[in-house]
Design an enzyme around this catalytic site. Structure first.
Site, PDB file in Angstrom:
ATOM      1  N   HIS A 183      23.517  38.439  25.803  1.00  0.00           N
ATOM      2  CA  HIS A 183      23.252  39.851  26.135  1.00  0.00           C
ATOM      3  C   HIS A 183      23.589  40.120  27.602  1.00  0.00           C
ATOM      4  O   HIS A 183      24.180  41.146  27.940  1.00  0.00           O
ATOM      5  CB  HIS A 183      21.761  40.190  25.953  1.00  0.00           C
ATOM      6  CG  HIS A 183      21.256  40.146  24.546  1.00  0.00           C
ATOM      7  ND1 HIS A 183      20.113  39.478  24.190  1.00  0.00           N
ATOM      8  CD2 HIS A 183      21.725  40.723  23.407  1.00  0.00           C
ATOM      9  CE1 HIS A 183      19.882  39.647  22.889  1.00  0.00           C
ATOM     10  NE2 HIS A 183      20.855  40.386  22.392  1.00  0.00           N
ATOM     11  N   LYS A 185      10.985  45.828  11.842  1.00  0.00           N
ATOM     12  CA  LYS A 185      11.370  44.469  12.239  1.00  0.00           C
ATOM     13  C   LYS A 185      10.164  43.827  12.912  1.00  0.00           C
ATOM     14  O   LYS A 185       9.530  44.449  13.768  1.00  0.00           O
ATOM     15  CB  LYS A 185      12.529  44.586  13.252  1.00  0.00           C
ATOM     16  CG  LYS A 185      13.425  43.381  13.381  1.00  0.00           C
ATOM     17  CD  LYS A 185      14.647  43.789  14.213  1.00  0.00           C
ATOM     18  CE  LYS A 185      15.411  42.613  14.740  1.00  0.00           C
ATOM     19  NZ  LYS A 185      16.558  43.022  15.559  1.00  0.00           N
ATOM     20  N   ARG A 239      29.791  39.404  18.083  1.00  0.00           N
ATOM     21  CA  ARG A 239      29.986  37.963  18.171  1.00  0.00           C
ATOM     22  C   ARG A 239      31.046  37.452  17.219  1.00  0.00           C
ATOM     23  O   ARG A 239      31.920  36.706  17.587  1.00  0.00           O
ATOM     24  CB  ARG A 239      28.675  37.220  17.907  1.00  0.00           C
ATOM     25  CG  ARG A 239      27.742  37.218  19.090  1.00  0.00           C
ATOM     26  CD  ARG A 239      26.414  36.704  18.703  1.00  0.00           C
ATOM     27  NE  ARG A 239      25.928  37.453  17.532  1.00  0.00           N
ATOM     28  CZ  ARG A 239      24.711  37.379  17.056  1.00  0.00           C
ATOM     29  NH1 ARG A 239      23.845  36.575  17.595  1.00  0.00           N
ATOM     30  NH2 ARG A 239      24.350  38.106  16.019  1.00  0.00           N
ATOM     31  N   SER A 285      19.043  35.928  19.456  1.00  0.00           N
ATOM     32  CA  SER A 285      17.622  35.858  19.819  1.00  0.00           C
ATOM     33  C   SER A 285      16.858  35.057  18.764  1.00  0.00           C
ATOM     34  O   SER A 285      15.988  34.240  19.099  1.00  0.00           O
ATOM     35  CB  SER A 285      17.024  37.262  19.921  1.00  0.00           C
ATOM     36  OG  SER A 285      17.667  37.981  20.936  1.00  0.00           O
TER      37      SER A 285
END
Ligand code: PNS
Length: 164
Positions: A18, A42, A91, A129
Site C-alpha cells: 500500500h 467485512k 497486484r 493485509s
C-alpha cells in the site's frame, strides 16, 4: 498545477505494498489522500482509529500524503474533497475482477470520477493485509511486509487475542 487524488481502502492493516502505491502516486498527484473507511460487511481486525493511526505513522515523512477517514459512498467523499481521481493498486489477475467491478460501479455512480490503477511493485506482488495477518497470527516473520510499527501492532494484537 497540482491534482488531488484519493487512495481509498480499509488498510487493515497498511502494508509496504500500500505504501509503495501511495508514494508512487504522490510523485504524480498532490496531495494524495489515503482515505480509510469502515466496511460494515467485512470483519475488521483493527478499529478505524487503530488503522488510521497506523497509516498516519506510515506516512509521517511524506509531505504530500494526507490521511483521512470517511464513511458512506466513496464517490460522495471524493466529490466532497473536490477531487476526481481515485487510485487503486492492482497486484495480479486475481485482483482484476473485483477492481473492475468497483471502478465500474463508481463510474456509474459518478461518471466524472476516474479510477487509475497502479501496478504493484514486483517485490510486493504477493503481499496482502490478510496474508500478513495470517502469518502474524502464527508468529511468523512479517518484517519485510509491513512497516515496523505495524509489525509491532500485529504481534501485540495477536498476543493479546491469544491471552483472552
Ligand atoms: O481495501 P479494500 O477493502 O479493497 O477497499 C475497498 C473500498 C473501501 C475502496 C470500497 O469498498 C469502497 O469504496 N467502499 C466505500 C463504500 C462505497 O462507495 N461502495 C460502493 C462501491 S463498491
Amino acid at each position: 498545477m497540482s491534482t488531488i487524488a484519493i487512495y481509498p481502502g480499509t488498510f487493515d492493516p497498511i502494508t509496504l505494498g500500500h505504501m509503495s502505491i501511495a508514494q508512487r502516486a504522490a510523485t504524480i498527484f498532490s496531495p494524495v489522500v489515503v482515505a480509510i473507511t469502515e466496511m460494515p460487511d467485512k470483519e475488521e481486525t483493527f478499529s478505524l482509529k487503530e488503522r488510521y493511526d497506523m497509516v498516519f505513522e506510515a506516512f509521517r515523512d511524506n509531505d504530500n500524503i494526507i490521511v483521512e477517514s470517511f464513511s458512506g459512498l466513496l464517490v460522495d467523499y471524493v466529490k466532497s474533497k473536490g477531487a476526481s481521481v481515485v487510485i487503486r493498486g492492482m497486484r495480479a489477475i486475481a485482483d482484476f475482477e473485483y477492481e473492475f467491478q468497483l471502478a465500474l460501479a463508481n463510474r456509474k455512480l459518478s461518471p466524472s470520477i476516474e479510477t487509475l490503477f497502479f501496478m504493484t511493485d514486483n517485490e510486493y506482488l504477493f503481499i496482502s493485509s490478510s496474508m500478513v495477518k495470517s502469518i502474524a497470527k502464527h508468529h511468523g516473520d512479517i518484517s519485510s511486509f509491513v512497516p515496523h510499527h505495524v509489525a509491532y501492532k500485529l504481534h501485540t494484537h495477536f498476543a493479546d487475542t491469544r491471552e483472552k
